[in-house]
Write an enzyme that holds these catalytic residues in place. Sequence first.
Site, short mmCIF file in Angstrom:
data_model
loop_
_atom_site.label_atom_id
_atom_site.label_comp_id
_atom_site.label_asym_id
_atom_site.label_seq_id
_atom_site.Cartn_x
_atom_site.Cartn_y
_atom_site.Cartn_z
N HIS A 101 0.80 -1.22 0.00
CA HIS A 101 0.00 0.00 0.00
C HIS A 101 0.83 1.28 0.00
O HIS A 101 0.28 2.37 -0.17
CB HIS A 101 -0.99 0.00 1.18
CG HIS A 101 -2.30 0.65 0.84
ND1 HIS A 101 -3.45 0.44 1.57
CD2 HIS A 101 -2.66 1.50 -0.14
CE1 HIS A 101 -4.45 1.13 1.05
NE2 HIS A 101 -3.99 1.79 0.01
N ASP A 124 -10.02 -0.35 3.78
CA ASP A 124 -8.83 -0.94 4.39
C ASP A 124 -9.11 -1.32 5.85
O ASP A 124 -9.87 -0.64 6.53
CB ASP A 124 -7.70 0.10 4.34
CG ASP A 124 -6.31 -0.48 4.50
OD1 ASP A 124 -6.16 -1.52 5.16
OD2 ASP A 124 -5.36 0.13 3.99
N HIS A 126 -6.80 -1.04 7.94
CA HIS A 126 -5.88 -0.16 8.65
C HIS A 126 -6.08 1.29 8.23
O HIS A 126 -6.58 1.57 7.14
CB HIS A 126 -4.44 -0.58 8.37
CG HIS A 126 -4.17 -2.04 8.62
ND1 HIS A 126 -4.35 -3.00 7.64
CD2 HIS A 126 -3.78 -2.69 9.73
CE1 HIS A 126 -4.06 -4.19 8.15
NE2 HIS A 126 -3.72 -4.04 9.41
N ASP A 128 -3.45 3.45 7.93
CA ASP A 128 -2.26 3.87 7.16
C ASP A 128 -1.93 5.34 7.41
O ASP A 128 -1.55 6.07 6.50
CB ASP A 128 -2.45 3.59 5.68
CG ASP A 128 -2.52 2.09 5.39
OD1 ASP A 128 -2.13 1.30 6.26
OD2 ASP A 128 -2.96 1.71 4.28
N HIS A 141 4.29 1.09 4.20
CA HIS A 141 2.93 0.81 3.74
C HIS A 141 1.89 1.16 4.81
O HIS A 141 0.70 1.19 4.50
CB HIS A 141 2.78 -0.65 3.28
CG HIS A 141 2.64 -1.67 4.37
ND1 HIS A 141 2.00 -2.89 4.19
CD2 HIS A 141 3.06 -1.68 5.66
CE1 HIS A 141 2.04 -3.59 5.30
NE2 HIS A 141 2.67 -2.88 6.21
N ASP A 228 -7.46 -1.83 -0.31
CA ASP A 228 -6.53 -2.82 0.21
C ASP A 228 -7.32 -4.12 0.41
O ASP A 228 -8.34 -4.12 1.08
CB ASP A 228 -5.96 -2.32 1.54
CG ASP A 228 -4.83 -3.18 2.08
OD1 ASP A 228 -4.89 -4.42 1.90
OD2 ASP A 228 -3.91 -2.63 2.70
N ASP A 230 -6.86 -6.43 2.32
CA ASP A 230 -7.04 -6.83 3.71
C ASP A 230 -8.23 -6.12 4.36
O ASP A 230 -8.57 -6.41 5.51
CB ASP A 230 -5.75 -6.67 4.53
CG ASP A 230 -5.37 -5.23 4.85
OD1 ASP A 230 -6.24 -4.34 4.91
OD2 ASP A 230 -4.17 -4.99 5.08
N GLU A 273 -1.96 -4.93 -2.11
CA GLU A 273 -1.64 -5.93 -1.08
C GLU A 273 -2.06 -7.36 -1.45
O GLU A 273 -2.24 -8.19 -0.56
CB GLU A 273 -2.22 -5.53 0.29
CG GLU A 273 -1.65 -4.24 0.85
CD GLU A 273 -0.24 -4.36 1.43
OE1 GLU A 273 0.31 -5.48 1.45
OE2 GLU A 273 0.32 -3.32 1.84
#
Length: 301
Positions: A101, A124, A126, A128, A141, A228, A230, A273
Site C-alpha cells: 500500500h 482498508d 488499517h 495507514d 505501507h 486494500d 485486507d 496488497e
Amino acid sequence: MMKKHISIIGVPMDLGQSRRGVDMGPSAIRYAGVVERLEKLDFDIHDKGDIAIGRPSKNEVHSDGNLKFLKAVTEASEKLASVVDEVIEAGSFPLVFGGDHSIAIGSLAGISKHYKNLGVIWYDAHGDLNTAETSPSGNIHGMPLAVSLGIGHPDLTNIGGFAPKISPENIVIIGARSLDEGERELIRERGIKVYTMHEIDRLGMTKVIEEAITYLKDKTDGVHLSLDLDGLDPSDAPGVGTPVLGGISYRESHLAMEMLEESKLITSAEFVEVNPILDERNKTASVAVALMGSLFGEKLL
C-alpha cells in the site's frame, strides 16, 4: 459511442512492508483475467506494464531512522506519480495494481495534480496514518495516507513537488479494525471520517456507502478509491500480508463497488496488497478482479 479508456499500471512493490511476495501482486491480478473481464464491459484497455522497482542493498533497510527502504520507496513513488499524471493527461482512467500500500503515495501524487479537491475512499482494515514516530514497524505501507496529508518525512510528502495532496475532510476510511494509537490521535485531531467494522455491522454497507457518497459528492471534483484487499475478511481474501479477522465480506464489498459505480464518483482506483505467496490458488487476486468488475459496471442481469 466512444469506448471508455482504462490504463493499467502495475507496481511490483514489496519494500513498504516486511513480508515478501506482494511484488507479484500485479502479475497475479493479470493472471486472474482482469483485462478480459474489463474488455467485456466495453472498455478500451491499455496495459502499460509494470514500473521498474529498484532492489536496495541490505544496509539501506533503515537508511533513515525508523523508515525502511526510504530511498527506494521514494524513487518508485516518483516514477508512479509521473506515469499516473501522463495517463490522466491522456484522458484515461488510471487503474493501479499493487504491490504493497505504500504505492498510494505515488498514485495520489500523480492524481491530485489534476483536482482541486480530490476525495479519497480508503477501503482498508488499517488507517495507514502512521509516521516514523508512531509506527511500531517502520514499514512505509502503514504511512501513505498520512504522507498524502503532508505528514511525514519530506522526501515522501513532497513527491511531485507539492504537499499536501489531499485534505482530511475529503477522506472516508471504510472497514477499519486495526488502528495504532498515533493513528487514532490523528483521526481525532484532523476530523477524518471513519467507518469501522462497528459502523458497518450496525448501519449496514448500504447506509455506509450512501453516507460516504453524500459526504464526498458536493465538495470534491474527483474521488480516488484505494482498496486494500485486507479490508475484506481473511476468509474471503487470504493472500494479504497483514490480515485482520472480522473484516468486510465478499458480498458487502461487491455491493460497495456496485454503489460506487452507480454514483459515478470514482475517477481513479488502485487495488493493493495481493500476495500470491500467501494466497490459496490465486483466490485473492480473483476476488480483486471480481470487485473491479462490479466497480466498472458488471451486472448479473
